[in-house]
Design a protein around this motif. Structure first.
Motif, PDB file in Angstrom:
ATOM      1  N   VAL A 177       0.680  -1.227  -0.037  1.00 40.88           N
ATOM      2  CA  VAL A 177      -0.005  -0.006   0.071  1.00 40.88           C
ATOM      3  C   VAL A 177       0.880   1.349  -0.012  1.00 40.88           C
ATOM      4  N   ALA A 178       2.117   1.244   0.307  1.00 36.72           N
ATOM      5  CA  ALA A 178       3.029   2.228   0.357  1.00 36.72           C
ATOM      6  C   ALA A 178       2.987   2.996  -0.924  1.00 36.72           C
ATOM      7  N   ASN A 179       2.797   2.464  -2.004  1.00 35.72           N
ATOM      8  CA  ASN A 179       2.821   3.271  -3.218  1.00 35.72           C
ATOM      9  C   ASN A 179       1.596   2.980  -4.153  1.00 35.72           C
ATOM     10  N   ALA A 180       0.490   2.687  -3.457  1.00 35.57           N
ATOM     11  CA  ALA A 180      -0.656   2.421  -4.010  1.00 35.57           C
ATOM     12  C   ALA A 180      -1.471   3.670  -4.505  1.00 35.57           C
ATOM     13  N   SER A 181      -2.180   3.687  -5.691  1.00 39.42           N
ATOM     14  CA  SER A 181      -3.005   4.681  -6.138  1.00 39.42           C
ATOM     15  C   SER A 181      -4.153   4.207  -6.688  1.00 39.42           C
ATOM     16  N   SER A 182      -5.192   5.190  -6.960  1.00 39.20           N
ATOM     17  CA  SER A 182      -6.386   4.931  -7.420  1.00 39.20           C
ATOM     18  C   SER A 182      -6.574   5.200  -8.963  1.00 39.20           C
ATOM     19  N   MET A 183      -7.611   4.459  -9.639  1.00 37.31           N
ATOM     20  CA  MET A 183      -7.644   4.736 -11.227  1.00 37.31           C
ATOM     21  C   MET A 183      -8.414   6.212 -11.067  1.00 37.31           C
ATOM     22  N   ILE A 184      -8.310   6.779 -12.232  1.00 36.81           N
ATOM     23  CA  ILE A 184      -9.267   7.906 -12.478  1.00 36.81           C
ATOM     24  C   ILE A 184     -10.036   7.432 -13.688  1.00 36.81           C
ATOM     25  N   THR A 185     -11.248   7.541 -13.528  1.00 38.19           N
ATOM     26  CA  THR A 185     -12.099   7.189 -14.826  1.00 38.19           C
ATOM     27  C   THR A 185     -12.946   8.304 -15.354  1.00 38.19           C
ATOM     28  N   GLY A 186     -13.269   7.815 -16.430  1.00 41.54           N
ATOM     29  CA  GLY A 186     -13.785   9.164 -17.413  1.00 41.54           C
ATOM     30  C   GLY A 186     -15.404   8.631 -17.627  1.00 41.54           C
TER      31      GLY A 186
END
Length: 204
Positions: A24-33
């Motif tokens: 989780v240290a470098n986790a990110s979330s998707m950006i949806t369109g």
């Protein structure tokens, strides 16, 4: 589909607990369109299982809170289903392409995703946090994975890899996924470089 046939093992538990903080240290979330086309296989699946492709106005749209216990369940379910379901194409099983179904003993990538999603919902995770996702592999072929939306980032369950990985730490190009607001709708996935719209050739 006899879900009780699949028993979630404990073999991955120790590894998953140790690895969580690092993952989780470098986790990110998707950006949806914007809204995009629904895969034909999912459209036909929704005709057969309409209750699984509706908008649930009572369901929380928030990402699931990622605890160590939940992480263990996610890792173990991914690993267990990968082990017990035999990879076979729709053509081999059904004699035609693009059949999305719950697998019994064999299935293709979308079938793995559907079963993992079903089992995680039974664990109490909101369907809005468990999204079928279409990607393109490095060889250009299409593939499907399951995205788990958490408050620590988005993670991917993949029948080609028993490890649960952060979405942008996989070799895939992300094209589209189910909308968290409506299980029967699909949205594009954006990246800093481009926005990919449309469908993709299906494969495993």
């Amino acid at each position: 589909m006899r879900l009780t046939k699949i028993k979630v093992g404990l073999c991955a538990t120790a590894i998953s607990v140790v690895a969580l903080s690092a993952v989780v240290a470098n986790a990110s979330s998707m950006i949806t369109g914007k809204l995009t086309s629904q895969p034909i296989g999912h459209y036909e699946f929704c005709l057969a299982y309409s209750e699984e492709c509706q908008q649930d106005r009572k369901a929380s749209l928030k990402p699931v809170h990622l605890t160590r216990e939940l992480w263990k369940n996610i890792v173990n379910i991914n690993s267990a289903i990968n082990m017990v379901i035999e990879p076979r194409s729709d053509l081999e099983i059904y004699g035609r392409e693009e059949v999305w179904a719950y697998p019994d003993i064999a299935g293709d990538c979308e079938d793995y995703v559907l079963l993992k999603r079903k089992m995680l919902i039974k664990q109490g995770i909101s369907p809005s946090a468990l999204l079928i996702t279409v990607v393109r592999k490095p060889d250009g072929e299409g593939h499907a994975v399951l995205t788990v939306r958490t408050d620590r980032g988005d993670f991917v369950l993949d029948n080609l890899n028993s490890q649960v990985r952060v979405w942008d730490q996989t070799p895939y190009e992300y094209l589209k996924r189910q909308s968290e607001r409506h299980a029967g709708h699909w949205v594009t996935i954006e990246s800093p470089d481009m926005t990919v719209v449309g469908s993709v050739k299906k494969s495993d």
